[in-house]
Scaffold this motif. Structure first.
Motif, PDB file in Angstrom:
ATOM      1  N   GLY A 120      -0.954  -7.320 -13.806  1.00 37.76           N
ATOM      2  CA  GLY A 120      -0.369  -6.984 -15.088  1.00 37.76           C
ATOM      3  C   GLY A 120       0.052  -8.222 -15.866  1.00 37.76           C
ATOM      4  N   ASP A 121       0.145  -8.079 -17.150  1.00 44.94           N
ATOM      5  CA  ASP A 121       0.507  -9.197 -18.022  1.00 44.94           C
ATOM      6  C   ASP A 121       2.029  -9.310 -18.071  1.00 44.94           C
ATOM      7  OD1 ASP A 121       0.560 -11.235 -19.793  1.00 44.94           O
ATOM      8  OD2 ASP A 121      -0.217 -10.093 -21.505  1.00 44.94           O
ATOM      9  N   LEU A 122       2.548 -10.484 -17.695  1.00 43.71           N
ATOM     10  CA  LEU A 122       3.997 -10.724 -17.664  1.00 43.71           C
ATOM     11  C   LEU A 122       4.403 -11.858 -18.595  1.00 43.71           C
ATOM     12  CD1 LEU A 122       4.616 -10.488 -13.791  1.00 43.71           C
ATOM     13  CD2 LEU A 122       5.014  -8.722 -15.508  1.00 43.71           C
ATOM     14  N   THR A 123       3.526 -12.215 -19.533  1.00 43.06           N
ATOM     15  CA  THR A 123       3.842 -13.345 -20.410  1.00 43.06           C
ATOM     16  C   THR A 123       5.004 -13.034 -21.352  1.00 43.06           C
ATOM     17  OG1 THR A 123       2.118 -12.560 -21.913  1.00 43.06           O
ATOM     18  CG2 THR A 123       1.514 -14.267 -20.314  1.00 43.06           C
ATOM     19  N   ASP A 124       5.160 -11.787 -21.764  1.00 40.60           N
ATOM     20  CA  ASP A 124       6.238 -11.409 -22.680  1.00 40.60           C
ATOM     21  C   ASP A 124       7.354 -10.638 -21.971  1.00 40.60           C
ATOM     22  OD1 ASP A 124       4.916 -12.497 -24.923  1.00 40.60           O
ATOM     23  OD2 ASP A 124       3.643 -10.710 -25.045  1.00 40.60           O
ATOM     24  N   PHE A 125       7.473 -10.814 -20.654  1.00 40.34           N
ATOM     25  CA  PHE A 125       8.470 -10.066 -19.901  1.00 40.34           C
ATOM     26  C   PHE A 125       9.873 -10.599 -20.183  1.00 40.34           C
ATOM     27  CE2 PHE A 125      10.960  -9.576 -15.929  1.00 40.34           C
ATOM     28  CZ  PHE A 125      11.052  -8.188 -15.919  1.00 40.34           C
ATOM     29  N   VAL A 126      10.789  -9.676 -20.465  1.00 38.87           N
ATOM     30  CA  VAL A 126      12.198 -10.029 -20.686  1.00 38.87           C
ATOM     31  C   VAL A 126      12.922  -9.920 -19.356  1.00 38.87           C
ATOM     32  CG1 VAL A 126      14.309  -9.427 -21.923  1.00 38.87           C
ATOM     33  CG2 VAL A 126      12.086  -9.156 -23.051  1.00 38.87           C
ATOM     34  N   GLU A 127      13.541 -11.011 -18.915  1.00 44.96           N
ATOM     35  CA  GLU A 127      14.189 -11.049 -17.603  1.00 44.96           C
ATOM     36  C   GLU A 127      15.307 -10.005 -17.522  1.00 44.96           C
ATOM     37  OE1 GLU A 127      13.458 -12.659 -14.912  1.00 44.96           O
ATOM     38  OE2 GLU A 127      11.769 -13.763 -15.776  1.00 44.96           O
ATOM     39  N   ASN A 128      15.352  -9.336 -16.384  1.00 44.74           N
ATOM     40  CA  ASN A 128      16.377  -8.327 -16.128  1.00 44.74           C
ATOM     41  C   ASN A 128      17.552  -8.962 -15.401  1.00 44.74           C
ATOM     42  OD1 ASN A 128      17.502  -5.903 -14.269  1.00 44.74           O
ATOM     43  ND2 ASN A 128      16.631  -5.081 -16.149  1.00 44.74           N
ATOM     44  N   VAL A 129      18.765  -8.485 -15.715  1.00 45.71           N
ATOM     45  CA  VAL A 129      19.963  -9.082 -15.116  1.00 45.71           C
ATOM     46  C   VAL A 129      20.139  -8.679 -13.661  1.00 45.71           C
ATOM     47  CG1 VAL A 129      21.162  -9.272 -17.312  1.00 45.71           C
ATOM     48  CG2 VAL A 129      21.385  -7.169 -15.982  1.00 45.71           C
ATOM     49  N   GLU A 130      19.510  -7.586 -13.245  1.00 45.41           N
ATOM     50  CA  GLU A 130      19.704  -7.097 -11.876  1.00 45.41           C
ATOM     51  C   GLU A 130      18.478  -7.314 -10.998  1.00 45.41           C
ATOM     52  OE1 GLU A 130      21.043  -2.987  -9.525  1.00 45.41           O
ATOM     53  OE2 GLU A 130      20.753  -3.006 -11.701  1.00 45.41           O
ATOM     54  N   TRP A 131      17.284  -7.294 -11.597  1.00 47.57           N
ATOM     55  CA  TRP A 131      16.059  -7.360 -10.818  1.00 47.57           C
ATOM     56  C   TRP A 131      15.238  -8.576 -11.215  1.00 47.57           C
ATOM     57  CZ3 TRP A 131      15.588  -4.140  -6.811  1.00 47.57           C
ATOM     58  CH2 TRP A 131      16.357  -2.972  -6.815  1.00 47.57           C
ATOM     59  N   GLU A 132      14.684  -9.206 -10.217  1.00 50.88           N
ATOM     60  CA  GLU A 132      13.794 -10.350 -10.419  1.00 50.88           C
ATOM     61  C   GLU A 132      12.358  -9.900 -10.178  1.00 50.88           C
ATOM     62  OE1 GLU A 132      12.961 -14.806  -8.524  1.00 50.88           O
ATOM     63  OE2 GLU A 132      14.579 -13.526  -7.766  1.00 50.88           O
ATOM     64  N   MET A 133      11.486 -10.184 -11.133  1.00 48.04           N
ATOM     65  CA  MET A 133      10.091  -9.782 -11.032  1.00 48.04           C
ATOM     66  C   MET A 133       9.306 -10.835 -10.262  1.00 48.04           C
ATOM     67  SD  MET A 133       7.555  -7.818 -11.566  1.00 48.04           S
ATOM     68  CE  MET A 133       8.323  -6.590 -12.599  1.00 48.04           C
ATOM     69  N   LEU A 134       8.700 -10.420  -9.142  1.00 49.81           N
ATOM     70  CA  LEU A 134       7.917 -11.342  -8.319  1.00 49.81           C
ATOM     71  C   LEU A 134       6.431 -11.275  -8.615  1.00 49.81           C
ATOM     72  CD1 LEU A 134       9.664 -10.787  -4.865  1.00 49.81           C
ATOM     73  CD2 LEU A 134      10.179 -12.480  -6.622  1.00 49.81           C
ATOM     74  N   GLY A 135       5.959 -10.165  -9.120  1.00 52.38           N
ATOM     75  CA  GLY A 135       4.533 -10.029  -9.407  1.00 52.38           C
ATOM     76  C   GLY A 135       4.201  -8.597  -9.794  1.00 52.38           C
ATOM     77  N   MET A 136       2.953  -8.418 -10.301  1.00 49.25           N
ATOM     78  CA  MET A 136       2.511  -7.088 -10.720  1.00 49.25           C
ATOM     79  C   MET A 136       1.009  -6.966 -10.483  1.00 49.25           C
ATOM     80  SD  MET A 136       3.154  -5.312 -14.428  1.00 49.25           S
ATOM     81  CE  MET A 136       2.680  -3.610 -14.772  1.00 49.25           C
ATOM     82  N   PRO A 137       0.579  -6.928  -9.224  1.00 54.20           N
ATOM     83  CA  PRO A 137      -0.855  -6.820  -8.939  1.00 54.20           C
ATOM     84  C   PRO A 137      -1.404  -5.455  -9.338  1.00 54.20           C
ATOM     85  CG  PRO A 137       0.415  -6.629  -6.918  1.00 54.20           C
ATOM     86  CD  PRO A 137       1.387  -7.004  -7.998  1.00 54.20           C
ATOM     87  N   ALA A 138      -2.689  -5.439  -9.699  1.00 54.38           N
ATOM     88  CA  ALA A 138      -3.372  -4.215 -10.123  1.00 54.38           C
ATOM     89  C   ALA A 138      -4.527  -3.927  -9.170  1.00 54.38           C
ATOM     90  CB  ALA A 138      -3.890  -4.342 -11.552  1.00 54.38           C
ATOM     91  N   THR A 139      -4.665  -2.665  -8.793  1.00 54.73           N
ATOM     92  CA  THR A 139      -5.758  -2.234  -7.914  1.00 54.73           C
ATOM     93  C   THR A 139      -6.396  -0.965  -8.476  1.00 54.73           C
ATOM     94  OG1 THR A 139      -4.211  -0.970  -6.544  1.00 54.73           O
ATOM     95  CG2 THR A 139      -4.740  -3.213  -5.828  1.00 54.73           C
ATOM     96  N   ARG A 140      -7.706  -0.848  -8.280  1.00 51.57           N
ATOM     97  CA  ARG A 140      -8.436   0.342  -8.697  1.00 51.57           C
ATOM     98  C   ARG A 140      -8.712   1.200  -7.470  1.00 51.57           C
ATOM     99  NH1 ARG A 140     -13.842   2.018  -9.066  1.00 51.57           N
ATOM    100  NH2 ARG A 140     -14.276   3.432 -10.823  1.00 51.57           N
ATOM    101  N   ASN A 141      -8.381   2.483  -7.561  1.00 48.54           N
ATOM    102  CA  ASN A 141      -8.571   3.413  -6.451  1.00 48.54           C
ATOM    103  C   ASN A 141      -9.429   4.579  -6.915  1.00 48.54           C
ATOM    104  OD1 ASN A 141      -6.532   1.994  -4.788  1.00 48.54           O
ATOM    105  ND2 ASN A 141      -5.102   2.837  -6.283  1.00 48.54           N
ATOM    106  N   VAL A 142     -10.255   5.072  -6.017  1.00 49.36           N
ATOM    107  CA  VAL A 142     -11.069   6.256  -6.275  1.00 49.36           C
ATOM    108  C   VAL A 142     -10.675   7.290  -5.227  1.00 49.36           C
ATOM    109  CG1 VAL A 142     -13.380   7.218  -6.439  1.00 49.36           C
ATOM    110  CG2 VAL A 142     -12.951   4.877  -7.207  1.00 49.36           C
ATOM    111  N   ILE A 143     -10.088   8.398  -5.679  1.00 47.69           N
ATOM    112  CA  ILE A 143      -9.505   9.394  -4.782  1.00 47.69           C
ATOM    113  C   ILE A 143     -10.155  10.737  -5.041  1.00 47.69           C
ATOM    114  CG2 ILE A 143      -7.372  10.540  -4.067  1.00 47.69           C
ATOM    115  CD1 ILE A 143      -5.840   8.117  -5.018  1.00 47.69           C
ATOM    116  N   THR A 144     -10.440  11.426  -3.951  1.00 44.23           N
ATOM    117  CA  THR A 144     -10.947  12.798  -4.036  1.00 44.23           C
ATOM    118  C   THR A 144      -9.819  13.738  -3.637  1.00 44.23           C
ATOM    119  OG1 THR A 144     -13.185  12.062  -3.483  1.00 44.23           O
ATOM    120  CG2 THR A 144     -12.690  14.410  -3.224  1.00 44.23           C
ATOM    121  N   TYR A 145      -9.342  14.521  -4.563  1.00 42.53           N
ATOM    122  CA  TYR A 145      -8.211  15.415  -4.311  1.00 42.53           C
ATOM    123  C   TYR A 145      -8.702  16.725  -3.676  1.00 42.53           C
ATOM    124  CZ  TYR A 145      -5.662  12.193  -7.304  1.00 42.53           C
ATOM    125  OH  TYR A 145      -5.088  11.074  -7.846  1.00 42.53           O
ATOM    126  N   GLY A 146      -7.763  17.456  -3.115  1.00 42.02           N
ATOM    127  CA  GLY A 146      -8.110  18.688  -2.429  1.00 42.02           C
ATOM    128  C   GLY A 146      -8.579  19.788  -3.353  1.00 42.02           C
TER     129      GLY A 146
END
Length: 442
Positions: A174-200
């Motif tokens: 994910g794009d974090l260039t314009d991320f505003v820092e949170n006072v409680e949580w520190e952002m370490l990363g935002m990886p993206a994955t594509r999944n193909v799922i067959t539902y019941g």
């Protein structure tokens, strides 16, 4: 460019819009061959983490969602329209993929804003829309306040399967260039994955793109407001053993510390989800409260030993050897068991008897005294025996009093040694528990 050229450009754009949407329908998937899948590219920019509700396990974020696809029915020759290569039109005019957030937790199901799309001459459409999303996030508070969370944002088509819409992520993160820092949580990363799922429910595959937010809590606030006060209050509990038994405040101190820790535990329980996973700081509170309960119970027992009356049994030999000798040296308790206010030893029996006119006097002096008082020597033997009997009774009472006082002093010394011993034991326990909590957090 002259004003006339600008006017001509505007008329051409109006004509282009009229020509494009004269026979266009936004209800159908814009492909030439209905058997082929439409490629849709997704890219998410994280702007801000608005709130993390640990109790309800809901993450609120502010996102910028960009979707791009090819509309085969919206192409034109830019030379025929004065070189117009792109136009910006309302998104409701064109067909849009029904990409939604699968793990949406918003009761109103608020979607993206109705922003414009950028339509190019080759039919490529780019749709940028901001969105405030509420997503469900499984919160693990086992190491609170030194915990980290993994929250997922899963995007996919709700009605189109993988044979109709092929959803792919534009970048691996994910794009974090314009991320505003949170006072409680520190952002370490935002990886993206594509999944193909067959539902019941269906036999067709459904692709989705999942963005994983790697968050780490900033623990400074909780350390200074929850953990450090608990540690300082915990170190007050062993000092209850150092208080003199006659002060009457030993049990009160333990109960006060126990109530203070109960208040801190309630503050933590209000913000944590009611799950089987007990947070690390909650375990520390429970262990400390158990220790304080044990110290208060031991204080009551030691006070009972301290206030043993004159009728108490003597200190057993094993207790005298173990407690009064070995443990007293270990705990640096060198005072004797007797109080400084104990009465001094009375003079010897002969001196007491002599002062009372007994056998310590010379026969001549005693005989002269009796003769002056008009009592013959032979008749004074009965008075002399009665006096000796009274003196012996007083001496026996005094000896019993001294024995009782010595026995009481020994029990007080036993209580004092036990106080010092348990004080150091509980100080060590508090220190080890604090180190264990910080070690597990690290």
């Amino acid at each position: 460019v002259s004003p006339g050229c600008r006017g001509a450009q505007g008329r051409l754009a109006y004509k282009l819009l009229h020509d494009l949407f004269a026979n266009y329908s936004s209800a159908l998937r814009p492909v030439e061959d209905t058997d082929r899948a439409l490629n849709v590219t997704l890219q998410v920019t994280l702007s801000q983490i608005i709130d993390m509700d640990e109790r309800n396990q809901v993450l609120t974020t502010y996102l910028w969602v960009r979707q791009t696809w090819l509309d085969a029915h919206l192409t034109w020759d830019k030379d025929e329209y004065g070189g117009i290569d792109s136009i910006r039109i309302p998104s409701s005019y064109v067909w849009r993929p029904d990409i939604i957030l699968y793990n949406n937790a918003d009761e109103h199901f608020g979607g993206s804003m109705e922003t414009n799309v950028v339509l190019r001459s080759d039919g490529h459409i780019m749709w940028d829309s901001p969105a405030i999303t509420k997503s469900s996030c499984k919160v693990d508070v086992s190491y609170f306040p030194f915990d980290g969370q993994r929250c997922r944002l899963t995007f996919g088509s709700w009605t189109h399967n993988g044979n109709q819409i092929d959803l792919r992520n534009q970048l691996d993160t994910g794009d974090l260039t314009d991320f505003v820092e949170n006072v409680e949580w520190e952002m370490l990363g935002m990886p993206a994955t594509r999944n193909v799922i067959t539902y019941g429910c269906c036999s067709e595959p459904y692709p989705d793109v999942t963005y994983t937010l790697l968050l780490r809590r900033r623990a400074s606030f909780y350390v200074f407001n929850l953990l450090l006060p608990c540690i300082m209050v915990s170190f007050l509990a062993p000092l209850g053993f150092y208080l003199p038994a006659d002060s009457g405040e030993k049990v009160s101190l333990g109960v006060t510390v126990l109530l203070a820790l109960t208040v801190f535990q309630l503050l933590v329980a209000e913000s944590m989800p009611p799950s089987e996973s007990v947070p690390l700081i909650g375990k520390y509170y429970i262990a400390t409260m158990t220790m304080i309960t044990a110290s208060t119970a031991l204080t009551i027992f030691i006070m009972n030993v301290h206030h043993c009356g004159p009728g108490a049994r003597p200190v057993p030999p094993w207790a005298r050897r173990l407690i009064l000798h070995h443990m007293a040296r270990l705990c640096c308790v060198y005072e004797v068991g007797e109080s400084c206010k104990s009465p001094q030893r009375a003079p010897g029996g002969r001196a007491a008897v002599g002062d009372a006119g007994g056998p310590g006097e010379s026969p001549g002096e005693g005989q002269a005294g009796t003769e002056e008082r008009g009592c013959p020597w032979d008749h004074c033997l009965c008075h002399h025996d009665a006096l000796l009997s009274n003196v012996g009774y007083i001496a026996g009472c005094f000896r019993r009093h001294r024995a009782n006082q010595r026995r009481t002093g020994e029990w007080k010394k036993v209580a004092k040694v036990m106080d010092r011993f348990f004080m150091w034991v509980f100080f060590l326990m508090v220190f080890l528990m604090s180190v264990l909590v910080l070690g597990n957090a690290a």
